[in-house]
Design an enzyme around this catalytic site. Structure first.
Site, PDB file in Angstrom:
ATOM      1  N   LYS A  81       0.831  -1.218   0.000  1.00  0.00           N
ATOM      2  CA  LYS A  81       0.000   0.000   0.000  1.00  0.00           C
ATOM      3  C   LYS A  81       0.865   1.269   0.000  1.00  0.00           C
ATOM      4  CE  LYS A  81      -3.914  -2.173   2.380  1.00  0.00           C
ATOM      5  NZ  LYS A  81      -3.281  -3.442   2.823  1.00  0.00           N
ATOM      6  N   ARG A 106      -7.502 -15.208   7.827  1.00  0.00           N
ATOM      7  CA  ARG A 106      -7.757 -15.945   9.062  1.00  0.00           C
ATOM      8  C   ARG A 106      -8.561 -17.233   8.907  1.00  0.00           C
ATOM      9  NH1 ARG A 106      -9.046 -10.408  12.164  1.00  0.00           N
ATOM     10  NH2 ARG A 106      -9.305  -9.847   9.974  1.00  0.00           N
ATOM     11  N   GLY A 145       5.971  11.309  -5.470  1.00  0.00           N
ATOM     12  CA  GLY A 145       6.064  10.525  -6.684  1.00  0.00           C
ATOM     13  C   GLY A 145       7.379   9.798  -6.879  1.00  0.00           C
TER      14      GLY A 145
END
Length: 230
Positions: free
Chosen positions: A67, A210, A72
Site C-alpha cells: 500500500k 484468518r 512521486g
C-alpha cells in the site's frame, strides 16, 4: 473479468503471520492446494520480502500488499525495487500522483493494484477520516481515476465490485479482501462476501487470511474455497 486457467490462482492466501518460519510452515501444510500468497506489513517487516523472492523462485505467485503512498519519486523508485522481487502484484493507495508514479516504475512483470478504500471502512469511518464522499462514491471516483491512469487492477470490497467492474471494464483486475467462507466470522471486515458470491460478482482474485491461517486443516479450507471459486 480476466481469464484465469487454474482456479487455484483465484485464491490469494494472506500470510498475516509474525515470522517467515510460521509462513513457511503454513505454506508447507497447504501444499499444492494454493498457488498465490499475500505478504503484507506484518510479515514484510519480518523478512517477508526475501521470502517473496524464494516463493517466486519456486513458481508460486506473490502479492506484495505494501500500500505505497508517498511523493512521486519515492513511490516510483520503490515500485522499481519491488519489481525485482518476482512478485506478481503490488498495491499502492489510489491517489492520482501515487498511481502515476507506480505506473512509471512498474516494469514488465509487475502488476500494480490500487487500493480504493480499505474494506474495514464504512461511511462513518470515511467521514471521520475527512473524506467528503460516502464509501461507494469514493470508490467509484478512485476506480475511474485508476483506469484513466493505466493501473492494472483495483482492490475493493465485494460490495463495490459490481460498480467498479462497470467503471473499469472487463480487462482490469478486481481483487477483493474481506472474503469469508459461509459461516466464518467477519472479524474486523465490514463489507464481506463468500468466495462463490465473489466469483459470480465478477471478481478475479479473492484474498482470504484468518479462515485459512487459523484453521486446524488449512489445506482443506483452501481446497474448499478453490472449489467454490471454480
Amino acid at each position: 473479468m480476466t481469464e484465469i486457467a487454474d482456479p487455484r490462482d483465484r485464491l490469494i492466501v494472506a500470510l498475516d503471520l509474525p515470522s517467515v518460519q510460521a509462513a513457511e510452515a503454513l505454506i508447507d501444510r497447504i501444499g499444492d492446494a494454493a498457488t498465490f500468497y499475500k505478504i503484507g506489513y506484518q510479515l514484510g517487516y519480518a523478512g517477508g520480502l526475501a521470502l517473496a523472492e524464494r516463493l517466486a523462485a519456486r513458481g508460486l505467485k506473490v502479492f506484495l500488499d505494501l500500500k505505497l503512498h508517498d511523493i512521486g519519486n519515492t513511490v516510483e523508485e520503490g515500485v522499481r525495487s519491488a519489481s525485482g522481487s518476482g512478485a506478481t502484484f503490488l498495491t499502492v493507495h489510489a491517489y492520482p500522483q501515487t498511481m502515476r508514479a507506480a505506473v512509471r516504475g512498474r516494469g514488465a512483470g509487475l502488476r500494480i493494484l490500487a487500493v480504493t478504500v480499505l474494506t474495514s471502512y464504512d461511511d462513518a469511518d470515511a467521514a471521520e477520516a475527512g473524506y467528503g464522499l460516502p464509501v461507494a462514491e469514493l470508490v467509484a471516483k478512485r476506480a475511474a481515476q485508476a483506469a484513466e491512469i493505466g493501473i492494472d487492477g483495483l482492490v475493493c470490497s465485494a460490495a463495490e465490485a459490481g460498480s467498479v467492474r462497470r467503471i473499469v471494464g472487463p480487462d482490469r483486475l478486481i481483487v477483493t479482501p474481506g472474503i469469508r467462507p459461509a459461516g466464518a466470522e467477519a472479524g474486523d471486515q465490514k463489507r464481506v462476501m463468500t468466495p462463490g458470491d465473489a466469483r459470480r460478482a465478477g471478481i478475479d482474485h479473492v484474498v482470504v487470511g484468518r479462515p485459512i491461517t487459523g484453521a486446524a486443516d488449512p489445506r482443506a479450507v483452501a481446497q474448499a474455497i478453490v472449489a467454490d471459486l471454480a
